[in-house]
Design an enzyme around this catalytic site. Structure first.
Site, mmCIF file in Angstrom:
data_model
loop_
_atom_site.group_PDB
_atom_site.id
_atom_site.type_symbol
_atom_site.label_atom_id
_atom_site.label_comp_id
_atom_site.label_asym_id
_atom_site.label_seq_id
_atom_site.Cartn_x
_atom_site.Cartn_y
_atom_site.Cartn_z
ATOM 1 N N ASP A 1 0.819 -1.205 0.000
ATOM 2 C CA ASP A 1 0.000 0.000 0.000
ATOM 3 C C ASP A 1 0.855 1.259 0.000
ATOM 4 O O ASP A 1 2.072 1.212 0.235
ATOM 5 C CB ASP A 1 -0.902 0.019 1.244
ATOM 6 N N TYR B 1 7.099 -10.023 6.506
ATOM 7 C CA TYR B 1 6.988 -8.588 6.775
ATOM 8 C C TYR B 1 7.630 -8.251 8.115
ATOM 9 O O TYR B 1 7.594 -9.051 9.057
ATOM 10 C CB TYR B 1 5.511 -8.157 6.822
#
Length: 285
Positions: free
Chosen positions: A69, A130
């Site tokens: 994003d 992540y």
């Protein structure tokens, strides 16, 4: 869940006369409106396509391992593209150098290599890792605001790590799914989930959350981090956190953590790396 349940589409064979190149890249997400090509801003994909077009003299479209994003960073994003065999005289392993000469400093190509049609940056991925970095706002430096999640204080690391361990395994993550997520299933495999204490480059204290899974829902990692931080700052117990996961109720999740602290750190294509999970199907080592 078993890998056979991932429901990935079959790979399309590489067309005759084409070659496939894989890139591993890092980028500063604060400079872009996400990974994907955009109509209302610049995506990392836009910049890569333009630079590759300049090298090869043909239209190039890179395909990434997944989207990030706006504001989310990458340390090891992987993508690939197909070009004619005779499109350029540049050696495949030297494409990285050629690209870095054309790209802005906010994008760096770490490596380039030729792969065959059995590789697909997205559909042959075995795991995605992540990292999320957290600092106390009082310890923030001018460089942190676009690159670290800032909170009023750092709660006990053992409590945060207790929440993180609850997330390991195969679960329905509806509680941490964004309302805009269009996935057909909310079930995901989480191979690793843990918090640790670390430092920034100036030796100031910070926390790092590491999570590895087969795939993630839209905003899932940021929702999990934001909820864990809110829970820990309020001193709520691990059993309460387990309850909201099992409730599969989005209204029970807390705030979504800022995009600034999130990094796509690594993509794994090694089918053996998390084979222990596949063998058990229950997410237990």
């Amino acid at each position: 869940m078993a890998r056979s349940d991932w429901k990935r589409p079959p790979l399309v064979p590489l067309a005759d006369g084409l070659k496939r190149i894989s890139l591993t890249i890092a980028y500063d997400g604060s400079r872009f409106n996400g990974w994907q090509c955009q109509t209302n801003g610049v995506g990392v994909q836009d910049v890569l396509n333009e630079a590759l077009g300049g090298i090869y003299g043909v239209k190039v479209s890179v395909q990434g391992s997944g989207r990030t994003d706006s504001g989310v960073h990458a340390l090891g994003q992987v993508c690939h593209y197909d070009v004619p065999l005779d499109a350029s005289s540049i050696g495949d392993d030297r494409v990285a150098m050629a690209l870095n000469a054309r790209l802005p400093d906010s994008i760096r190509v770490l490596s380039s290599r030729r792969v065959d049609g059995s590789f697909h940056a997205r559909f042959t991925t075995m795991a995605r890792e992540y990292w999320y970095f957290v600092k106390a706002r009082e310890d923030a430096l001018p460089f942190d605001f676009d690159h670290v999640g800032l909170y009023r204080s750092l709660p006990p690391i053992r409590l945060l790590d207790g929440y993180a361990r609850v997330l390991e395994g195969t679960h329905d993550f509806t509680t941490f799914a964004c309302a805009r997520d269009a996935s057909g299933s909310m079930t995901r495999d989480i191979y690793e989930s843990r918090w640790c204490v670390t430092q920034d480059m100036f030796s100031r204290p910070m926390y790092r959350y590491t999570v590895v899974g087969n795939a993630f829902l839209y905003h899932q990692v940021r929702s999990m981090v934001g909820t864990m931080m809110c829970f820990a700052l309020k001193g709520r117990g691990v059993d309460e956190f387990r309850h909201i996961l099992e409730a599969r109720d989005r209204s029970l999740a807390m705030t979504t953590a800022p995009s600034a602290g999130l990094y796509l750190s690594r993509i794994s294509y090694d089918s053996d790396e998390y084979s222990w999970f596949e063998e058990g199907h229950d997410g237990k080592r």
